[in-house]
Design a protein around this motif. Structure first.
Motif, PDB file in Angstrom:
ATOM      1  N   GLN A   1     -13.555  23.970 -51.136  1.00  0.00           N
ATOM      2  CA  GLN A   1     -13.116  24.084 -49.610  1.00  0.00           C
ATOM      3  C   GLN A   1     -14.599  23.991 -48.730  1.00  0.00           C
ATOM      4  O   GLN A   1     -14.313  23.336 -47.825  1.00  0.00           O
ATOM      5  CB  GLN A   1     -12.621  25.623 -49.500  1.00  0.00           C
ATOM      6  CG  GLN A   1     -11.995  25.934 -48.065  1.00  0.00           C
ATOM      7  CD  GLN A   1     -11.471  27.382 -47.927  1.00  0.00           C
ATOM      8  OE1 GLN A   1     -12.069  28.169 -48.302  1.00  0.00           O
ATOM      9  NE2 GLN A   1     -10.212  27.361 -47.527  1.00  0.00           N
ATOM     10  N   THR A   2     -15.661  24.425 -49.311  1.00  0.00           N
ATOM     11  CA  THR A   2     -16.654  24.285 -48.492  1.00  0.00           C
ATOM     12  C   THR A   2     -17.089  22.944 -48.281  1.00  0.00           C
ATOM     13  O   THR A   2     -17.480  22.382 -47.281  1.00  0.00           O
ATOM     14  CB  THR A   2     -17.946  24.814 -49.166  1.00  0.00           C
ATOM     15  OG1 THR A   2     -17.511  26.644 -49.206  1.00  0.00           O
ATOM     16  CG2 THR A   2     -19.343  25.078 -48.419  1.00  0.00           C
TER      17      THR A   2
ATOM     18  N   LYS B   1     -14.990  21.035 -45.995  1.00  0.00           N
ATOM     19  CA  LYS B   1     -15.280  21.439 -44.465  1.00  0.00           C
ATOM     20  C   LYS B   1     -16.552  20.448 -44.157  1.00  0.00           C
ATOM     21  O   LYS B   1     -16.328  20.046 -42.852  1.00  0.00           O
ATOM     22  CB  LYS B   1     -15.712  22.941 -44.613  1.00  0.00           C
ATOM     23  CG  LYS B   1     -16.042  23.509 -42.953  1.00  0.00           C
ATOM     24  CD  LYS B   1     -16.418  24.738 -42.937  1.00  0.00           C
ATOM     25  CE  LYS B   1     -17.867  24.890 -43.493  1.00  0.00           C
ATOM     26  NZ  LYS B   1     -18.599  26.446 -43.716  1.00  0.00           N
ATOM     27  N   TYR B   2     -17.575  20.408 -44.727  1.00  0.00           N
ATOM     28  CA  TYR B   2     -18.680  19.673 -44.376  1.00  0.00           C
ATOM     29  C   TYR B   2     -18.088  17.994 -44.060  1.00  0.00           C
ATOM     30  O   TYR B   2     -18.444  17.628 -43.088  1.00  0.00           O
ATOM     31  CB  TYR B   2     -19.626  19.615 -45.040  1.00  0.00           C
ATOM     32  CG  TYR B   2     -20.312  21.119 -45.107  1.00  0.00           C
ATOM     33  CD1 TYR B   2     -20.994  21.451 -43.985  1.00  0.00           C
ATOM     34  CD2 TYR B   2     -20.576  21.829 -46.078  1.00  0.00           C
ATOM     35  CE1 TYR B   2     -21.728  22.482 -43.931  1.00  0.00           C
ATOM     36  CE2 TYR B   2     -21.287  23.026 -46.095  1.00  0.00           C
ATOM     37  CZ  TYR B   2     -21.815  23.337 -45.049  1.00  0.00           C
ATOM     38  OH  TYR B   2     -22.503  24.620 -44.818  1.00  0.00           O
TER      39      TYR B   2
ATOM     40  N   THR C   1     -15.240  16.956 -43.514  1.00  0.00           N
ATOM     41  CA  THR C   1     -14.145  16.969 -42.295  1.00  0.00           C
ATOM     42  C   THR C   1     -15.070  16.706 -41.115  1.00  0.00           C
ATOM     43  O   THR C   1     -14.598  15.956 -40.311  1.00  0.00           O
ATOM     44  CB  THR C   1     -13.442  18.357 -42.275  1.00  0.00           C
ATOM     45  OG1 THR C   1     -12.630  18.374 -43.265  1.00  0.00           O
ATOM     46  CG2 THR C   1     -12.755  18.173 -41.121  1.00  0.00           C
ATOM     47  N   GLU C   2     -16.048  17.517 -40.743  1.00  0.00           N
ATOM     48  CA  GLU C   2     -16.865  17.410 -39.730  1.00  0.00           C
ATOM     49  C   GLU C   2     -17.458  15.886 -39.620  1.00  0.00           C
ATOM     50  O   GLU C   2     -17.675  15.536 -38.489  1.00  0.00           O
ATOM     51  CB  GLU C   2     -17.989  18.392 -39.594  1.00  0.00           C
ATOM     52  CG  GLU C   2     -17.358  19.760 -39.559  1.00  0.00           C
ATOM     53  CD  GLU C   2     -16.636  20.112 -38.247  1.00  0.00           C
ATOM     54  OE1 GLU C   2     -17.132  19.335 -37.206  1.00  0.00           O
ATOM     55  OE2 GLU C   2     -15.618  20.546 -38.364  1.00  0.00           O
TER      56      GLU C   2
ATOM     57  N   GLU D   1      -9.427  16.665 -41.693  1.00  0.00           N
ATOM     58  CA  GLU D   1      -9.294  17.597 -42.566  1.00  0.00           C
ATOM     59  C   GLU D   1      -8.651  16.890 -43.857  1.00  0.00           C
ATOM     60  O   GLU D   1      -9.161  16.978 -44.964  1.00  0.00           O
ATOM     61  CB  GLU D   1      -8.864  18.888 -42.256  1.00  0.00           C
ATOM     62  CG  GLU D   1      -8.834  19.801 -43.632  1.00  0.00           C
ATOM     63  CD  GLU D   1      -8.530  21.267 -43.184  1.00  0.00           C
ATOM     64  OE1 GLU D   1      -8.530  22.058 -44.112  1.00  0.00           O
ATOM     65  OE2 GLU D   1      -7.911  21.425 -41.993  1.00  0.00           O
TER      66      GLU D   1
END
Length: 219
Positions: free
Chosen positions: A141-142, A145-146, A148-149, A166
């Motif tokens: 998940q982490t 997240k990165y 995704t950005e 995402e």
């Protein structure tokens, strides 16, 4: 009166205590060894301390409990990839940026110790569901997240088109893992060659960008 022995002139001082970072790494190395040898359910803080040295109080202070130790082990990998994503350029060389991420990502998740940690989690999460949540939250998940950005930034720059950065990040990550990852996860003796890795990464990057750029040109 006898003189107490003194250090030789010019000799560096002897280190008698570990730094906080060295102590943390020693504890995590010991925890990984204990988890992999005994399984999560049979592992104990006492066994970790016996192997790493120090005290239980230090382990509890830094990590809280067994769940905290597992989370910290998984998070180390996510932090490595976070640094990699943050260093990816946004200057238009998107193919090479994605290849660099692919090399770093597969280099991490195909390491024998990381594969062993995932096998442990899969084997134990049926009995202890919380550790599956910890693994997913602090690892996959982490990382997603990165990424995704990163995709949100390259989409804003007009390099790709996506209505959902995402989902695009998850799609790209899942494609990178693919069958190559499953083969290595299920067979500890299987190791991909450099040529296999490069072919796989090139195919994933080219396929992903073909769709993302086609959408951008249509839009």
């Amino acid at each position: 009166m006898a003189r107490a022995p003194s250090q030789r002139d010019g000799a560096p001082p002897t280190r008698t205590r570990q730094s906080a970072e060295d102590r943390r790494r020693s504890i995590l190395a010991a925890a990984q060894k204990v988890f992999l040898e005994r399984g999560y359910a049979n592992a104990s803080i006492d066994a970790v301390v016996e192997l790493a040295g120090g005290s239980k109080a230090t382990v509890y202070q830094q990590f809280g409990n067994k769940e905290g130790l597992l989370g910290a082990l998984v998070a180390e990998g996510a932090e490595e990839l976070a640094h990699l994503v943050h260093e990816l350029p946004l200057d238009g060389a998107l193919e090479e940026s994605l290849r660099a991420f692919g090399r770093g990502y597969l280099g991490l998740i195909l390491r024998p110790d990381r594969l062993a940690l995932l096998r442990l989690t899969i084997g134990e999460c049926g009995r202890v569901p919380a550790i599956g949540d910890v693994f997913y939250r602090t690892g996959p998940q982490t990382v997603a997240k990165y990424l995704t950005e990163f995709f949100r930034s390259v989409a804003a720059a007009g390099l790709i088109a996506t209505t959902d950065p995402e989902r695009s990040a998850h799609q790209f990550i899942h494609s990178l893992r693919g069958d190559l990852y499953l083969q290595n996860l299920l067979n500890p003796t299987r190791r991909p060659t450099e040529a296999e890795l490069n072919r796989h990464i090139d195919f994933v990057v080219e396929t992903f960008l073909a769709g993302a750029r086609k959408s951008a040109s249509i839009g």
